[in-house]
Scaffold this motif. Structure first.
Motif: not given
Length: 334
Positions: A241-262
Motif C-alpha cells: 500500500a505504501e509502495a503505491f505512494r512511492q511509485l506515484a512520485r516516480l511517474v511524471a505528471p501525465g504519465g502512466s504506471l503499468l503493473l502486472s501482478e497476480l
C-alpha cells in the motif's frame, strides 16, 4: 414478533459510543493508527507493541467485533487491516486517530518488521538468482503475458521522446521491448545478483539506451519517468500500500504506471518456492491504493493460467493535477 424501536429514537451517539468503547484504550488506538497504511499478522503486532500474543489477540477481537478491523488470509497466516469506514462517525474516528502520533519506539519496531520482510525477499533473490527464470515459470513467466502487456502499453501512444523506468527488471527480459519504444530506459533493482543478469542481457542485445542502477526505487531519489513498469514485483515488496505512494512520485505528471501482478490466490507454496511475501492482490485493493496515491485507474486485462493462477495487467494514470481523495489511504492493506 420482534419489536423495533422507531427510527426517530435512534441516537447517533450510540454508534460513536460503540466505536469509542472498542478503541477505549491507548494500545487499541495505536493499533488502529499502525494499521492506517499497512496490515500485520498477530505475531507482528505483538512484536510491534511488545505484548504477548494472547493479549494482542484479545485486543484485535474487540476491534473486529466493532467493525474497526478486518482480516485477510495469506496462506496459513492471517493479516489484520483497518476496515473501510462504515459511516460518517466511523470515518471521523479514523480521521482523529490518524492525527495521533505513534510513540517513537512503536515506529522503530514497525520499521524493524518492514526490514524483516524486505530481508526475506532480498535473501531469496540473492540465493536464487541463478534459477530465477525457472522459479518464475512455476507461476507466471513473462511469455505468458508479454503480448497482452505490450498491447496495453502500445495503446497508450507515448511520444517518441518519452522515458521509461522498470522497477525490479529480473533478468531483463522486458527491457528490449522498452528499449524499442522509449528514448531513455532506466532499470532499478536492489539485488546485485539480479542486476547482473539484466546487465548480461543488455550487453548481449546491444541495448545502448538502457541504464541499469543498483537502487531501492521506493527509498532513493529518482527522476520521474513517463512510463513506470512493475512486472510481478509488488508481491515481493514489504508494504504494497505504501509502495503505491512511492511509485506515484516516480511517474511524471501525465504519465502512466503499468503493473502486472497476480490476483489473490491461496497457493502458499509460492512463499518458499518463489520468495513471495504476498499471495497476490484483490483487484479493488490495487485500485484503492492507486487512487489514494493520486493515480487514476485505467484499462485492465486479466489472464487465466492453466496452473490455476490469474494475472492482472493494470494501467494507472497520473493526472497533471492530483484529484482530492476523501479518506486518504484508508481501505484494505496487505
Amino acid at each position: 414478533m420482534t419489536l423495533r424501536a422507531p427510527q426517530l429514537d435512534f441516537d447517533p451517539c450510540d454508534e460513536l459510543a460503540a466505536l469509542c468503547k472498542a478503541g477505549g484504550d491507548a494500545l487499541r488506538l495505536n493499533v488502529l493508527r499502525a494499521l492506517s497504511n499497512d496490515s500485520f499478522g498477530v505475531l507482528e503486532l505483538a512484536q510491534i507493541f511488545a505484548i504477548g500474543q494472547s493479549g494482542m489477540s484479545h485486543h484485535l477481537k474487540v476491534l473486529a467485533q466493532a467493525g474497526l478491523v478486518a482480516t485477510r488470509r495469506e496462506g496459513n497466516a492471517i493479516f489484520y487491516r483497518r476496515a473501510l469506514p462504515g459511516g460518517r462517525l466511523h470515518a471521523a474516528l479514523l480521521d482523529d486517530i490518524d492525527e495521533l502520533p505513534l510513540p517513537g519506539e512503536v515506529q522503530a519496531r514497525i520499521a524493524t518488521v518492514h526490514q524483516q520482510r524486505a530481508t526475506v525477499s532480498r535473501d531469496f533473490f540473492a540465493r536464487m538468482a541463478a534459477s530465477f527464470q525457472a522459479q518464475q515459470d512455476l507461476i507466471a513467466g513473462l511469455p505468458q503475458y508479454r503480448d497482452s502487456l505490450l498491447a496495453l502499453l502500445d495503446a497508450l501512444h507515448f511520444t517518441p521522446d518519452a522515458s521509461a523506468l522498470e522497477i525490479g527488471p529480473g533478468d531483463g527480459a522486458f527491457l528490449p521491448e522498452l528499449a524499442r519504444r522509449f528514448t531513455r530506459v532506466t532499470a532499478l533493482d536492489n539485488s546485485p545478483a539480479m542486476l547482473e543478469l539484466a546487465s548480461q542481457r543488455c550487453a548481449a542485445e546491444g541495448l545502448a539506451n538502457v541504464e541499469l542502477k543498483l537502487a531501492d526505487a521506493l527509498q532513493d531519489e529518482q527522476t520521474p519517468a513517463d512510463c513506470v513498469v512493475l512486472n510481478m514485483v509488488l508481491h515481493h515488496l514489504a508494504t504494497p500500500a505504501e509502495a503505491f505512494r512511492q511509485l506515484a512520485r516516480l511517474v511524471a505528471p501525465g504519465g502512466s504506471l503499468l503493473l502486472s501482478e497476480l490476483c489473490s490466490h491461496d497457493q502458499s507454496w509460492a512463499r518458499e518456492a518463489c520468495g513471495d511475501l504476498w499471495l497476490g492482490f484483490e483487484q479493488d485493493d490495487l485500485a484503492r491504493w492507486a487512487t489514494a496515491a493520486g493515480l487514476v485507474p485505467g484499462e485492465s486485462l486479466y489472464i487465466g493460467l492453466k496452473n490455476g493462477f490469474q494475472i492482472q495487467l493494470r494501467h494507472f494514470a497520473k493526472p497533471i493535477m492530483r484529484p482530492a481523495t476523501r479518506y486518504g489511504t484508508q481501505g484494505t492493506h496487505p
